[in-house]
Write an enzyme that holds these catalytic residues in place. Structure first.
Site, mmCIF file in Angstrom:
data_model
loop_
_atom_site.group_PDB
_atom_site.id
_atom_site.type_symbol
_atom_site.label_atom_id
_atom_site.label_comp_id
_atom_site.label_asym_id
_atom_site.label_seq_id
_atom_site.Cartn_x
_atom_site.Cartn_y
_atom_site.Cartn_z
ATOM 1 N N CYS A 118 -4.017 -16.546 21.700
ATOM 2 C CA CYS A 118 -3.173 -15.354 21.625
ATOM 3 C C CYS A 118 -2.344 -15.234 22.901
ATOM 4 C CB CYS A 118 -4.056 -14.118 21.451
ATOM 5 S SG CYS A 118 -3.133 -12.566 21.461
ATOM 6 N N CYS A 120 -3.636 -11.905 24.893
ATOM 7 C CA CYS A 120 -4.917 -11.763 25.603
ATOM 8 C C CYS A 120 -5.629 -13.085 25.859
ATOM 9 C CB CYS A 120 -5.843 -10.815 24.846
ATOM 10 S SG CYS A 120 -6.489 -11.490 23.299
ATOM 11 N N CYS A 167 -4.796 -10.625 16.167
ATOM 12 C CA CYS A 167 -5.827 -11.025 17.122
ATOM 13 C C CYS A 167 -6.932 -9.984 17.080
ATOM 14 C CB CYS A 167 -5.228 -11.122 18.524
ATOM 15 S SG CYS A 167 -6.451 -11.411 19.816
ATOM 16 N N CYS A 192 -7.067 -8.062 20.842
ATOM 17 C CA CYS A 192 -6.039 -7.133 21.336
ATOM 18 C C CYS A 192 -5.217 -6.500 20.220
ATOM 19 C CB CYS A 192 -5.118 -7.832 22.338
ATOM 20 S SG CYS A 192 -3.978 -9.030 21.620
ATOM 21 N N CYS A 247 0.193 -18.646 8.381
ATOM 22 C CA CYS A 247 1.578 -18.841 8.801
ATOM 23 C C CYS A 247 1.809 -17.951 10.028
ATOM 24 C CB CYS A 247 2.498 -18.461 7.641
ATOM 25 S SG CYS A 247 4.209 -18.895 7.905
#
Length: 165
Positions: free
Chosen positions: A78, A81, A126, A129, A149
């Protein structure tokens, strides 16, 4: 007098941009994540494109992410984070213009219903976060049949170490 084609085209454009109000923002706002920051803190940390995608649920133009052509061994994390999200072994070329994976890492992502743009999809975020990553579809390859995707600008890539420990 208004031409019927112009009226229909205007209605279509209004629908595409107007469906934002159908999003369950109240439910999203009630969600709590391990990492929470103010919009100002996120803006200071992220690039404008990353902020638009991760925090405003935007998307990048197809074929615009440098990660689309990333084929080395490693982990996609991510951009908000740094949580590892996808292993490179699960990445494949879906032909859509966005990095695609057939499976996330365990306990890496969360999902929610997304009813924007007049269709029902599954949004992927995510789990640490809450950053918007993209969508998952059921037209992927075996073994899962899923296509995660993802917006490449919502991700970072960490190459595998060349020196095994």
């Amino acid at each position: 007098m208004i031409d019927r084609r112009l009226l229909l085209a205007s209605a279509a454009v209004a629908a595409v941009f107007g469906f934002r109000w159908l999003r369950p923002d109240d439910a999203r706002a009630a969600e709590k994540f391990e990492i929470e920051k103010t919009p100002e803190e996120w803006r200071a940390q992220l690039t404008p494109m990353q902020y638009h995608i991760l925090r405003e649920e935007g998307t990048e133009r197809p074929f615009s992410s440098p990660l689309l052509k990333e084929h080395r061994k490693g982990t996609f994390a991510c951009a908000g984070c740094d949580l590892p999200l996808f292993a490179s072994d699960t990445k494949y070329d879906s032909g859509t213009g966005w990095p695609s994976f057939w499976q996330p890492l365990p306990n890496a992502v969360g999902e929610r219903k997304d009813s924007t743009l007049g269709m029902i999809r599954t949004e992927v975020h995510c789990r640490r976060c809450g950053g918007h990553l993209g969508h998952v579809f059921d037209d992927g390859p075996k073994p899962t049949g899923l296509r995660y995707c993802m917006d490449g600008y919502a991700l970072t890539f960490k190459p595998a170490s060349s020196n095994p420990s």
